[in-house]
Write a protein that holds these residues in place. Sequence first.
Motif, PDB file in Angstrom:
ATOM      1  N   ASP A 124      44.822  39.944  38.391  1.00 55.20           N
ATOM      2  CA  ASP A 124      45.845  39.237  37.880  1.00 55.20           C
ATOM      3  C   ASP A 124      47.237  38.659  38.964  1.00 55.20           C
ATOM      4  O   ASP A 124      48.307  38.294  38.698  1.00 55.20           O
ATOM      5  N   CYS A 125      46.801  38.594  40.207  1.00 62.57           N
ATOM      6  CA  CYS A 125      47.579  38.226  41.222  1.00 62.57           C
ATOM      7  C   CYS A 125      47.857  36.920  41.283  1.00 62.57           C
ATOM      8  O   CYS A 125      46.776  35.855  40.917  1.00 62.57           O
ATOM      9  N   PRO A 126      49.111  36.457  41.193  1.00 61.58           N
ATOM     10  CA  PRO A 126      49.630  34.759  41.100  1.00 61.58           C
ATOM     11  C   PRO A 126      48.772  33.885  42.052  1.00 61.58           C
ATOM     12  O   PRO A 126      48.424  32.833  41.916  1.00 61.58           O
ATOM     13  N   ASN A 127      48.699  34.542  43.450  1.00 60.74           N
ATOM     14  CA  ASN A 127      48.045  33.821  44.425  1.00 60.74           C
ATOM     15  C   ASN A 127      46.554  33.536  43.924  1.00 60.74           C
ATOM     16  O   ASN A 127      45.813  32.440  44.330  1.00 60.74           O
ATOM     17  N   ILE A 128      45.816  34.557  43.456  1.00 59.62           N
ATOM     18  CA  ILE A 128      44.427  34.369  43.322  1.00 59.62           C
ATOM     19  C   ILE A 128      44.283  33.515  42.171  1.00 59.62           C
ATOM     20  O   ILE A 128      43.153  32.690  41.859  1.00 59.62           O
ATOM     21  N   LEU A 129      45.054  33.308  41.269  1.00 65.09           N
ATOM     22  CA  LEU A 129      44.964  32.520  40.137  1.00 65.09           C
ATOM     23  C   LEU A 129      45.344  31.312  40.563  1.00 65.09           C
ATOM     24  O   LEU A 129      44.387  30.094  40.221  1.00 65.09           O
ATOM     25  N   GLN A 130      45.940  30.961  41.409  1.00 61.27           N
ATOM     26  CA  GLN A 130      46.260  29.407  41.898  1.00 61.27           C
ATOM     27  C   GLN A 130      44.951  29.079  42.842  1.00 61.27           C
ATOM     28  O   GLN A 130      44.399  27.932  42.548  1.00 61.27           O
ATOM     29  N   LEU A 131      44.591  30.064  43.738  1.00 60.98           N
ATOM     30  CA  LEU A 131      43.303  29.680  44.480  1.00 60.98           C
ATOM     31  C   LEU A 131      41.993  29.525  43.466  1.00 60.98           C
ATOM     32  O   LEU A 131      41.140  28.711  43.801  1.00 60.98           O
ATOM     33  N   ARG A 132      41.965  30.051  42.664  1.00 61.64           N
ATOM     34  CA  ARG A 132      40.808  30.006  41.517  1.00 61.64           C
ATOM     35  C   ARG A 132      40.845  28.472  40.940  1.00 61.64           C
ATOM     36  O   ARG A 132      39.791  27.827  40.953  1.00 61.64           O
ATOM     37  N   ALA A 133      42.163  28.156  40.872  1.00 63.66           N
ATOM     38  CA  ALA A 133      42.284  26.684  40.029  1.00 63.66           C
ATOM     39  C   ALA A 133      41.693  25.732  41.102  1.00 63.66           C
ATOM     40  O   ALA A 133      41.291  24.475  41.128  1.00 63.66           O
TER      41      ALA A 133
END
Length: 750
Positions: free
Chosen positions: A639-648
């Motif tokens: 649920d890390c915001p950075n990984i959510l952005q990197l996933r996209a």
Amino acid sequence: MVKVREDQPLTPAGEVDIALWLKRLQDDVVLRDTEEMRQACELARHLAYNAEKPHHNWAEPASSFRTGLEMADILGELKLDQSILEAAVLYRVVREGLITLEAIEKRFGAEVASLIDGVLHMAAISQLQAPRQGLSQHNQQENLRKMLVAMVDDVRVALIKIAERTCALRMVRDAPRDKRLRVAREVFDIYAPLAHRLGIGQLKWELEDLSFRYLQESDYKAIAKQLAEKRLDRDRYIHDVVETIKGLLDQQGIKQYDVDGRAKHIYSIWRKMQRKHIDFSQVYDVRAVRILVPEVADCYTALGIVHSSWHHVPHEFDDYIANPKRNGYQSLHTAVIGPENKVLEIQIRTFSMHEEAELGVCAHWRYKGHDVDSKSRSYEEKIAWLRQVLEWQEEVGELGDLREGLSSDVAPDRIYVFTPDGHVIDMPKIATPIDFAYRVHTEVGHLCRGAKVDGRIVPLTYQLETGQQVEILTATKGGPSRDWLNPNLGFVKTSRARAKIQAWFKYQARSQNIEEGRTLFEKAFRRLDIEGVDFDALAQAVNYQTVDDMYAAIGGGDLRIGQVLHQAQQLFGDTDDQEQLDRLLAKPGRSSKAAVDDITVLGVGNLKTSMANCCHPVPGDQIVGYITQGRGVTIHRQDCPNILQLRAEEPRRIVDVEWGNASAQYPVDIEIEAWDRSGLLRDVTHILTSDRINVLSVNTLTDKHDNLARMKITLEVDGLEALERIFSRIQQLPNVIDVKRLRSGGGKTA
């Protein structure tokens, strides 16, 4: 599951009909200003529907408005005032930044704004459950203090938060699984016990059942299925029993009564099955009836009628009228062999007791301009508990103790024991004589040297049970033992007693604490055969500036030896000295004895890994990996915001990862020296068995000349902390002189 949202009246256009909703709300509460309440609803709807914010796929648009109405519905059923209802309707739009508290105060008054502000502070609980990056220990303590102050000053703050979490739990059914589990765990650990402590049975049962549904899904479904399969037979049976009881009450001249079947909650059934080690068929109160009568005397009359009509089941009677539960609950509970030779539970209480059981502190709510019966102390007792938690923080300032105070000291399972004078003391179920001593008086705890239970001397680690009489044996001077703070030894189980003991040691001279701490430290490291440790670096690792500060913290009870050993293993487990590495039981993956890494990267073999600094994942978190350029794989929380952005942005560089085996076992040779006695080996092996320690070999040699026994044992442990715990417990056995670790190959320690 209750779905209040679906019951909200709608217009032909599909929007909430606020006028009809207000009319229905007034079936439960009397509004002082209907127009002001309507304005609060209109404002919340306007802000929610015009907010340009994305919504999760499991939450409907403008859910903040609908949730606010649902919260108000819940609080309305608890018969609360208009200010709390307006705060509930507006809370979500304030939390989501759609309007400021200043604007709320200007339009609806300081009372409504203050309630919303208090609920916002209660978000500290969530941060305690899952601390995020950037929130220091000091800040967490300050947030928790603000939350407690808000609750103490106005208990309605806690009621709004409980209502909000109830809505959240109802709504997460369609949310991602990790979201469901996170919300359910928070509610189960914090808000269900808090609802119980405030006596709100109406919400407590729902919170427990819904949390249990997500946390133990298979157990929940199994019990729900068995309840559903037998519902028709059970309903017929209960109907016949209810009609029989009504006829018996009429014959005795009790004209005003209410008798109905009582639904047994699924979590309650499961807990009883676990506690008593029985299966579903042996849970008696699946078939249950509740009798409500006007007066206390009628309760005992009804009890006599029931017991004269059906045979009473031994050991299944509780008189909570004469001995109320700590949260104010009063009722008679009995079990009988009813019609068709089936066991039946019956609860008997007055109408006012039933209102107290369902509404708790809400039934006795005091606020400016309203009075309640001066004989009722329920509200004051419940708020006194909140003040007590706050006092612990004043004394000790330990965040861990506060967290324990919220989770264990509000737990439903309590025991009731007696002083020699016959006074009743209620305590957590895990309490020991030392806990009892500190509950009676701080000085009694400090001077405690022994205890008698029902006239028989017992160890200070003895677990007390309901109904026992406890007498504390005291010295004329002295203080508590430092061993009492060692959690491995089991002397103290409650945060209240631990806080008092720590406070005592804090007031002792620093030089004495340093000396005591040095002695404990050197003893542990000597018997664990640890050498060559950089003490300055170790002190820094446990957050103390100097070695003396670390010793003083150990001597004062603020720092446990187990914590120091854990840091030693983490800090010095990367040494290239194989002998020292073996002694430190180094982290898995560094030693030839451990073949697994902390992190396993699925599908790509063993790559270099590192923990992300933005979210700091720890074992147990749901994690995912990101392939960097030249630095291997960085591990993030899912649920890390950075990984959510990197996933996209770069989905091809995201890899699945999982925690590796964190329980690698290491063989260790230990030696026990003791005066020989019958049962010595049995007692040692019992300790090892109870801690689930695997024993590889045992060799015992007794010198008949001096009656000394030496045991050499090879066992497997997962770290230094576990080894020290075993040593501490063995050292407490009668006749044991010393216990220590041997060098590899069987040689003695230097």
